[in-house]
Design an enzyme around this catalytic site. Structure first.
Site, PDB file in Angstrom:
ATOM      1  N   ARG A   1      11.869  -5.727   4.826  1.00  0.00           N
ATOM      2  CA  ARG A   1      11.589  -4.316   4.508  1.00  0.00           C
ATOM      3  C   ARG A   1      12.579  -3.378   5.198  1.00  0.00           C
ATOM      4  NH1 ARG A   1       5.764  -1.726   5.412  1.00  0.00           N
ATOM      5  NH2 ARG A   1       6.002  -2.595   7.497  1.00  0.00           N
TER       6      ARG A   1
ATOM      7  N   ARG B   1      11.342  -1.635  10.869  1.00  0.00           N
ATOM      8  CA  ARG B   1      10.315  -1.240  11.831  1.00  0.00           C
ATOM      9  C   ARG B   1      10.217  -2.248  12.973  1.00  0.00           C
ATOM     10  NH1 ARG B   1       5.124   0.434   8.247  1.00  0.00           N
ATOM     11  NH2 ARG B   1       4.108  -0.870   9.809  1.00  0.00           N
TER      12      ARG B   1
ATOM     13  N   ARG C   1      -9.586   1.705   8.382  1.00  0.00           N
ATOM     14  CA  ARG C   1      -9.176   0.351   8.723  1.00  0.00           C
ATOM     15  C   ARG C   1     -10.236  -0.382   9.540  1.00  0.00           C
ATOM     16  NH1 ARG C   1      -3.273   0.687   8.642  1.00  0.00           N
ATOM     17  NH2 ARG C   1      -2.349  -1.216   9.362  1.00  0.00           N
TER      18      ARG C   1
ATOM     19  N   ARG D   1      -0.527  -8.879  13.129  1.00  0.00           N
ATOM     20  CA  ARG D   1      -1.081  -7.786  12.309  1.00  0.00           C
ATOM     21  C   ARG D   1      -1.952  -8.356  11.181  1.00  0.00           C
ATOM     22  NH1 ARG D   1       4.233  -5.027  10.703  1.00  0.00           N
ATOM     23  NH2 ARG D   1       2.969  -3.848   9.236  1.00  0.00           N
TER      24      ARG D   1
ATOM     25  N   LYS E   1       0.838  -1.209   0.000  1.00  0.00           N
ATOM     26  CA  LYS E   1       0.000   0.000   0.000  1.00  0.00           C
ATOM     27  C   LYS E   1       0.872   1.258   0.000  1.00  0.00           C
ATOM     28  CE  LYS E   1      -2.062  -1.019   3.880  1.00  0.00           C
ATOM     29  NZ  LYS E   1      -1.311  -2.256   4.194  1.00  0.00           N
TER      30      LYS E   1
HETATM   31  P1  AP5 Z   1       4.853  -1.679   1.799  1.00  0.00           P
HETATM   32  O1  AP5 Z   1       4.549  -0.823   0.620  1.00  0.00           O
HETATM   33  O2  AP5 Z   1       5.629  -1.081   2.917  1.00  0.00           O
HETATM   34  O3  AP5 Z   1       3.533  -2.398   2.350  1.00  0.00           O
HETATM   35  P2  AP5 Z   1       2.296  -1.814   3.150  1.00  0.00           P
HETATM   36  O4  AP5 Z   1       1.083  -2.465   2.610  1.00  0.00           O
HETATM   37  O5  AP5 Z   1       2.332  -0.316   3.157  1.00  0.00           O
HETATM   38  O6  AP5 Z   1       2.631  -2.400   4.564  1.00  0.00           O
HETATM   39  P3  AP5 Z   1       2.569  -1.759   6.024  1.00  0.00           P
HETATM   40  O7  AP5 Z   1       3.252  -2.740   6.944  1.00  0.00           O
HETATM   41  O8  AP5 Z   1       3.113  -0.363   6.046  1.00  0.00           O
HETATM   42  O9  AP5 Z   1       1.072  -1.750   6.282  1.00  0.00           O
HETATM   43  P4  AP5 Z   1       0.394  -1.715   7.595  1.00  0.00           P
HETATM   44  O10 AP5 Z   1      -0.960  -1.425   7.142  1.00  0.00           O
HETATM   45  O11 AP5 Z   1       0.546  -2.873   8.488  1.00  0.00           O
HETATM   46  O12 AP5 Z   1       1.207  -0.574   8.408  1.00  0.00           O
HETATM   47  P5  AP5 Z   1       0.844   0.902   8.811  1.00  0.00           P
HETATM   48  O13 AP5 Z   1       2.086   1.683   8.797  1.00  0.00           O
HETATM   49  O14 AP5 Z   1      -0.346   1.402   8.040  1.00  0.00           O
HETATM   50  O15 AP5 Z   1       5.633  -2.976   1.228  1.00  0.00           O
HETATM   51  C1  AP5 Z   1       6.102  -3.994   2.118  1.00  0.00           C
HETATM   52  C2  AP5 Z   1       7.452  -4.547   1.590  1.00  0.00           C
HETATM   53  O16 AP5 Z   1       7.209  -5.244   0.356  1.00  0.00           O
HETATM   54  C3  AP5 Z   1       8.499  -3.468   1.251  1.00  0.00           C
HETATM   55  O17 AP5 Z   1       9.755  -3.933   1.602  1.00  0.00           O
HETATM   56  C4  AP5 Z   1       8.372  -3.277  -0.284  1.00  0.00           C
HETATM   57  O18 AP5 Z   1       9.581  -2.855  -0.870  1.00  0.00           O
HETATM   58  C5  AP5 Z   1       7.965  -4.686  -0.723  1.00  0.00           C
HETATM   59  N1  AP5 Z   1       7.079  -4.685  -1.889  1.00  0.00           N
HETATM   60  C6  AP5 Z   1       6.055  -3.814  -2.144  1.00  0.00           C
HETATM   61  N2  AP5 Z   1       5.436  -4.155  -3.301  1.00  0.00           N
HETATM   62  C7  AP5 Z   1       6.082  -5.274  -3.770  1.00  0.00           C
HETATM   63  C8  AP5 Z   1       5.898  -6.107  -4.922  1.00  0.00           C
HETATM   64  N3  AP5 Z   1       4.935  -5.846  -5.837  1.00  0.00           N
HETATM   65  N4  AP5 Z   1       6.730  -7.163  -5.078  1.00  0.00           N
HETATM   66  C9  AP5 Z   1       7.710  -7.407  -4.164  1.00  0.00           C
HETATM   67  N5  AP5 Z   1       7.933  -6.663  -3.052  1.00  0.00           N
HETATM   68  C10 AP5 Z   1       7.113  -5.610  -2.859  1.00  0.00           C
HETATM   69  O19 AP5 Z   1       0.327   0.708  10.304  1.00  0.00           O
HETATM   70  C11 AP5 Z   1       1.222   0.357  11.339  1.00  0.00           C
HETATM   71  C12 AP5 Z   1       0.450   0.354  12.664  1.00  0.00           C
HETATM   72  O20 AP5 Z   1      -0.071   1.676  12.926  1.00  0.00           O
HETATM   73  C13 AP5 Z   1      -0.777  -0.559  12.721  1.00  0.00           C
HETATM   74  O21 AP5 Z   1      -0.436  -1.888  13.056  1.00  0.00           O
HETATM   75  C14 AP5 Z   1      -1.604   0.125  13.810  1.00  0.00           C
HETATM   76  O22 AP5 Z   1      -1.090  -0.154  15.097  1.00  0.00           O
HETATM   77  C15 AP5 Z   1      -1.370   1.597  13.526  1.00  0.00           C
HETATM   78  N6  AP5 Z   1      -2.344   2.146  12.568  1.00  0.00           N
HETATM   79  C16 AP5 Z   1      -2.088   2.656  11.339  1.00  0.00           C
HETATM   80  N7  AP5 Z   1      -3.215   3.063  10.747  1.00  0.00           N
HETATM   81  C17 AP5 Z   1      -4.223   2.815  11.614  1.00  0.00           C
HETATM   82  C18 AP5 Z   1      -5.628   2.987  11.563  1.00  0.00           C
HETATM   83  N8  AP5 Z   1      -6.233   3.505  10.485  1.00  0.00           N
HETATM   84  N9  AP5 Z   1      -6.359   2.597  12.630  1.00  0.00           N
HETATM   85  C19 AP5 Z   1      -5.776   2.105  13.725  1.00  0.00           C
HETATM   86  N10 AP5 Z   1      -4.446   1.880  13.839  1.00  0.00           N
HETATM   87  C20 AP5 Z   1      -3.672   2.235  12.790  1.00  0.00           C
END
Ligand code: AP5
Length: 220
Positions: A132, A164, A93, A175, A18
């Site tokens: 990552r 991270r 979410r 997660r 994402k």
């Molecule tokens: P990446 O693009 O980083 O993936 P992502 O989907 O963004 O993953 P996240 O871990 O950031 O999502 P998340 O939703 O768990 O975390 P968030 O920060 O929102 O890609 C991942 C890896 O794959 C990278 O190394 C990339 O290079 C590689 N890659 C990408 N595309 C690829 C492809 N096509 N092929 C191969 N490799 C590829 O949330 C973190 C925490 O914050 C949550 O757990 C929660 O505690 C809190 N939080 C955030 N938002 C909320 C909310 N709305 N409500 C409540 N709590 C929240």
């Protein structure tokens, strides 16, 4: 009459890509990339009360409570740089967040144009998050799939990369479970609104971008 602001909601499990895609799509469309996870991490690095509260949930892989999350995103979307809209990554979410977003957009002459759902199987998610590497600016790399030009350093500003805390294998699995329990219900919500477009997230990064841009082009 004013054009409605454009909002694209990136949906998918942790590690689906994402953030990677939202950054590129926002640049291509001239929109702002708004990541709720990045907003929490910025608060954490500034040691704000919100950051300290969020950390207690993030390190366990739990969702931060809806009320604080909604207030934080609402404030971010009210800033002038979001006047044309935004690419939302990690928000909404939960059903309560989705309803709050609809209300915010109704009040600000905005609308969700399309919701790309990036599908990736669980095993690949675990591998992606384990490899990552992040930069402080939010750029995302992968040790094998998307390495920086110089190991452990950002391509653009040369800052050191880091992993991270919530990318440890046991937290990643939790997660994914939290996503299935609390966020996956949004798939039906956006499908019934006619906004959901499923994208195969196992393809190369560029091909995933192309598919999302096609979906956006068809929807607009
Ligand atoms: P990446 O693009 O980083 O993936 P992502 O989907 O963004 O993953 P996240 O871990 O950031 O999502 P998340 O939703 O768990 O975390 P968030 O920060 O929102 O890609 C991942 C890896 O794959 C990278 O190394 C990339 O290079 C590689 N890659 C990408 N595309 C690829 C492809 N096509 N092929 C191969 N490799 C590829 O949330 C973190 C925490 O914050 C949550 O757990 C929660 O505690 C809190 N939080 C955030 N938002 C909320 C909310 N709305 N409500 C409540 N709590 C929240």
């Amino acid at each position: 009459m004013n054009e409605k602001a454009t909002y694209i909601v990136m949906l998918g499990p942790p590690g689906a890509g994402k953030g990677t895609q939202a950054k590129v799509i926002a640049e291509r469309l001239g929109l702002v990339h708004v990541s709720s996870g990045d907003l929490f991490r910025e608060n954490l690095s500034r040691e704000t009360e919100l950051g300290k509260l969020a950390q207690t949930y993030m390190t366990k892989g739990e969702l931060v409570p809806d009320d604080v999350t909604i207030a934080m995103v609402k404030e971010r979307l009210s800033r002038p740089d979001c006047a044309l809209g935004a690419v939302l990554d990690g928000f909404p979410r939960t059903p309560a967040q989705a309803e709050a977003l609809e209300k915010m957009l109704a009040e600000s002459n905005g609308r969700i144009n399309v919701v790309p759902l990036i599908n990736v199987p669980d095993q690949a998610l675990v591998e992606r998050l384990g490899g990552r590497w992040m930069s402080a600016s939010g750029r995302v790399y992968h040790a094998l799939n998307n390495p920086p030009k110089v190991k452990w350093f950002d391509d653009v500003d040369g800052s050191p990369l880091f992993q991270r805390d919530d990318d440890k294998p046991e937290t990643v699995q939790h997660r994914i479970d939290v996503y299935k329990a609390q966020t996956a219900p949004l798939i039906a919500f956006f499908k019934s609104a006619g906004l959901l477009v499923e994208v195969d997230g196992t393809q190369d990064i560029d091909k995933v971008t192309e598919d999302i841009l096609t979906a956006i082009g068809t929807a607009c």
